[in-house]
Design an enzyme around this catalytic site. Structure first.
Site, PDB file in Angstrom:
ATOM      1  N   CYS A   8       0.873  -1.178   0.000  1.00 28.04           N
ATOM      2  CA  CYS A   8       0.000   0.000   0.000  1.00 28.04           C
ATOM      3  C   CYS A   8       0.912   1.230   0.000  1.00 28.04           C
ATOM      4  CB  CYS A   8      -0.990  -0.033   1.171  1.00 28.04           C
ATOM      5  SG  CYS A   8      -0.262   0.153   2.811  1.00 28.04           S
ATOM      6  N   ARG A  14      -3.559  -0.600   5.314  1.00 27.50           N
ATOM      7  CA  ARG A  14      -4.096  -1.675   4.465  1.00 27.50           C
ATOM      8  C   ARG A  14      -3.179  -2.883   4.335  1.00 27.50           C
ATOM      9  NH1 ARG A  14      -5.383   2.216  -0.443  1.00 27.50           N
ATOM     10  NH2 ARG A  14      -3.551   3.175   0.505  1.00 27.50           N
ATOM     11  N   ASP A 118      -8.124   3.710   1.140  1.00 31.46           N
ATOM     12  CA  ASP A 118      -7.283   3.952   2.307  1.00 31.46           C
ATOM     13  C   ASP A 118      -8.143   4.420   3.478  1.00 31.46           C
ATOM     14  OD1 ASP A 118      -5.231   4.523   4.059  1.00 31.46           O
ATOM     15  OD2 ASP A 118      -4.158   5.854   2.679  1.00 31.46           O
TER      16      ASP A 118
END
Length: 148
Positions: A8, A14, A118
Site C-alpha cells: 500500500c 491496508r 485507504d
C-alpha cells in the site's frame, strides 16, 4: 511455498491488515509480508488497524513499516498492491517483475472490486469496513492460488 507481498502507500493500514488477515485465511504453505511505496521504515501499524484486527483475534501490534524494495519483489511469487495506482507505480518502477504484480481487487472472480480505499484518518468503523473488504478479497486470492 508461495510468497506474497502486500503493498500500500505507508505500510501502516491496508497492507499490514492484509498481511495479518492473510496469515489466517491463506494458511500453511503461504508466506506473507507487506511494504509501502512511501513508507517510513519502522513506523508502527495504525492504532485503529491494530484494534480492528485484534477484534478478529489477529495481533499486528509488532508490525513495523518498511519501504518496497527490489529484494521484496524479487523474492515474492505475487506482489499484491491495494490500488490501480499502486499497481501502475510498481510495474513502472520494477518492470522486470510486472508479471507478478496483481492488485487485490483484480483477484475477484467477477471483477467487482477496484481499489481498496485507504482508511487512514477515518473512524474505527472505516477500518472495520476496510478489513472486511480485504478479508473478502483474500478468499478470492486463496481460490486464485489454487487455480495456479
Amino acid at each position: 511455498m508461495v510468497r506474497i507481498a502486500f503493498v500500500c502507500t505507508g505500510n501502516t493500514c491496508r497492507s499490514p491488515m492484509a498481511e495479518g488477515l492473510a496469515r489466517h485465511i491463506l494458511g500453511p504453505g503461504v508466506e506473507v509480508e507487506s511494504a509501502g511505496l512511501a513508507a517510513w521504515g519502522g513506523d508502527p501499524a495504525n492504532g485503529k488497524a491494530i484494534q480492528v484486527l485484534k477484534e478478529k483475534g489477529i495481533d499486528i501490534a509488532s508490525h513495523q513499516a518498511r519501504a518496497v524494495s527490489r529484494d521484496i519483489l524479487a523474492s515474492a511469487d505475487w506482489v499484491i498492491p491495494m490500488t490501480q495506482t499502486h499497481e501502475r507505480q510498481l510495474k513502472d518502477a520494477f518492470p522486470e517483475w510486472s508479471s507478478k504484480v496483481k492488485r487485490l481487487g483484480a483477484w475477484h472472480s467477477q471483477g467487482k472490486y477496484q481499489d481498496v480505499r485507504d482508511p487512514w484518518g477515518g473512524s474505527v468503523e472505516t477500518y472495520r469496513q476496510c478489513a472486511q473488504e480485504i478479508e473478502t478479497l483474500l478468499h478470492e486470492v486463496k481460490t486464485g492460488l489454487k487455480a495456479h
